[in-house]
Scaffold this active site. Structure first.
Site, PDB file in Angstrom:
ATOM      1  N   ASP A   1      24.425  48.335 -13.526  1.00  0.00           N
ATOM      2  CA  ASP A   1      23.138  48.148 -12.853  1.00  0.00           C
ATOM      3  C   ASP A   1      23.205  48.574 -11.392  1.00  0.00           C
ATOM      4  O   ASP A   1      22.335  49.298 -10.888  1.00  0.00           O
ATOM      5  CB  ASP A   1      22.699  46.683 -12.927  1.00  0.00           C
TER       6      ASP A   1
ATOM      7  N   ASP B   1      29.599  48.303 -20.583  1.00  0.00           N
ATOM      8  CA  ASP B   1      30.152  48.575 -19.236  1.00  0.00           C
ATOM      9  C   ASP B   1      31.345  47.679 -18.915  1.00  0.00           C
ATOM     10  O   ASP B   1      32.391  48.153 -18.473  1.00  0.00           O
ATOM     11  CB  ASP B   1      29.072  48.545 -18.137  1.00  0.00           C
TER      12      ASP B   1
ATOM     13  N   HIS C   1      26.133  46.465 -23.267  1.00  0.00           N
ATOM     14  CA  HIS C   1      27.330  45.590 -23.305  1.00  0.00           C
ATOM     15  C   HIS C   1      28.609  46.408 -23.473  1.00  0.00           C
ATOM     16  O   HIS C   1      29.587  45.920 -24.027  1.00  0.00           O
ATOM     17  CB  HIS C   1      27.198  44.510 -24.397  1.00  0.00           C
TER      18      HIS C   1
ATOM     19  N   SER D   1      17.979  41.945 -10.213  1.00  0.00           N
ATOM     20  CA  SER D   1      19.090  41.402  -9.414  1.00  0.00           C
ATOM     21  C   SER D   1      19.845  42.526  -8.711  1.00  0.00           C
ATOM     22  O   SER D   1      20.134  42.430  -7.518  1.00  0.00           O
ATOM     23  CB  SER D   1      20.025  40.557 -10.284  1.00  0.00           C
TER      24      SER D   1
END
Ligand code: GLA
Length: 381
Positions: free
Chosen positions: A166, A31, A29, A122
């Site tokens: 990601d 980025d 948390h 994802s």
């Protein structure tokens, strides 16, 4: 430091590519808070086979689910309860927004990166599609364009205001290296991950609490509120990391306590990433492990994105001498833990923890001993 280069493609009508999921050693948390992260691409990913179809239509086939979805290239929105289709549609739309002339195609994809596991299936889906289309249609997009298209597909079509970590790892990962990425200026470099007789073990809780998406956006908004308040007091110019952790007391009275907690996590987590890099460079896995436990504690108590299942696995790991460090990984509210475990004791640890987890929650966990691999690549044309 690597330069983000363009791909040069040729005439072809089909391509098969692979894009990986990711781990994140530490820096959770951070980025979307313009902070530091330490991710890497892994051996679990998605394979995407794309073929031109000489029409203005796109058809997507999710082989593992045996589900199909079609849309027109000119569609501005779609109605579907197939979550995966929204990612695919979003990627096509974002590439088009970049001026890319995407033509009709049929894509089939399948993979082994589990959904909802915190390993970013994802990003693997987005990046495999963006990467394949760039090559197939010779779109001349840079790696950065592909990364950004994936992230923006989530912002604009899925509704998750995710950071850049990601997609960055899925495209730019390198074998046996973790990426030290500064999400403020996007400078990055690779740090070798030498674990010697240790390995990285992911334990998938096999729970994905429904809070995940809405709470993710809430956390982001809470941090933005903290940034605004600190800017108003002229304490920072751009990002939370301008406040050193040793000065946290100074901002305690300025911020509402919940916002303070969120900001404290981000500020300290950023410093932990820097310490983790130093530890990796010195091959000091013990220090790295301690930082991982601290990270988990902070994600649980200050950022409040953990859950009972993740806490149970980390607490269990803490009692095991074979485990140097463990923490929840990814967005939270389910998904996986990441642990550094002595290789010759991994099997025994998995057996013990699986049994205890099953007894506690009545759920089977899924272990993954992962390796660090290259980012998106072509399999065949
Ligand atoms: C998800 C997001 C990332 C990052 C992590 C938390 O994986 O996609 O951008 O914010 O959560 O670190």
């Amino acid at each position: 430091m690597r330069i983000l280069v363009s791909f040069v493609g040729g005439n072809m009508n089909k391509i098969s590519v692979r894009a990986p999921g990711r781990i994140n050693i530490i820096g959770e948390h951070t980025d979307y808070n313009h902070g530091y992260v330490l991710p890497a691409a892994i051996n679990l990913g998605i394979q995407m086979e794309v073929e031109t179809n000489e029409q203005n239509r796109v058809s997507l086939y999710a082989k593992d689910l045996n589900e199909q979805f079609e849309f027109e290239l000119t569609d501005e929105q779609i109605q579907t309860n197939k979550h995966w289709a929204t990612y695919g549609f979003g990627v096509v739309k974002e590439l088009q927004k970049l001026g890319a002339k995407v033509k009709g195609f049929h894509a089939t994809f399948f993979g082994d990166v589990p959904q909802g596991s915190g390993m970013s299936s994802s990003a693997a889906l987005e990046c495999s599609l963006a990467f394949a289309l760039n090559k197939l249609f010779d779109l001349q997009l840079s790696e950065w364009d592909l990364i950004k298209a994936g992230q923006m597909a989530e912002h604009h079509y899925v509704g998750t205001k995710c950071g850049i970590m990601d997609q960055f790892a899925s495209i730019l990962g390198e074998k046996d290296q973790v990426i030290f990425l500064d999400c403020f200026n996007l400078n990055y470099n690779y740090v070798p991950l030498q674990l010697n007789d240790y390995e990285i073990l992911l334990l998938n809780t096999n729970v994905a609490h429904s809070l995940a998406d809405s709470e993710y956006n809430t956390r982001r908004a809470q941090c933005e509120e903290g940034v605004q308040l600190l800017k108003q007091h002229n304490l920072i110019e751009h990002t939370l990391r301008e406040i050193p952790a040793k000065d946290l007391e100074k901002i305690k009275l300025i911020l509402p306590s919940l916002i303070f907690n969120r900001c404290q996590h981000v500020i300290e987590e950023n410093e932990r990433v820097l310490s983790a890099c130093t530890a990796l460079q010195k091959h000091d896995l013990n220090s790295l492990g301690k930082l991982m436990y601290q990270s988990h504690k902070s994600l649980k108590n200050l950022y409040e994105v953990s859950c009972a299942e993740l806490d149970f696995l980390v607490d269990f790991a803490k009692k095991e001498p074979a485990v140097l460090g463990s923490r929840m990984m990814g967005g939270g509210f389910g998904g996986s833990t990441i642990s550094i475990v002595k290789s010759d004791e991994t099997a025994n640890f998995i057996e013990q923890v699986s049994l205890a987890y099953q007894q506690q929650f009545g759920i089977d966990l899924t272990p993954y001993s992962v390796t660090i691999e290259d980012g998106a690549s072509i399999i065949s044309t």
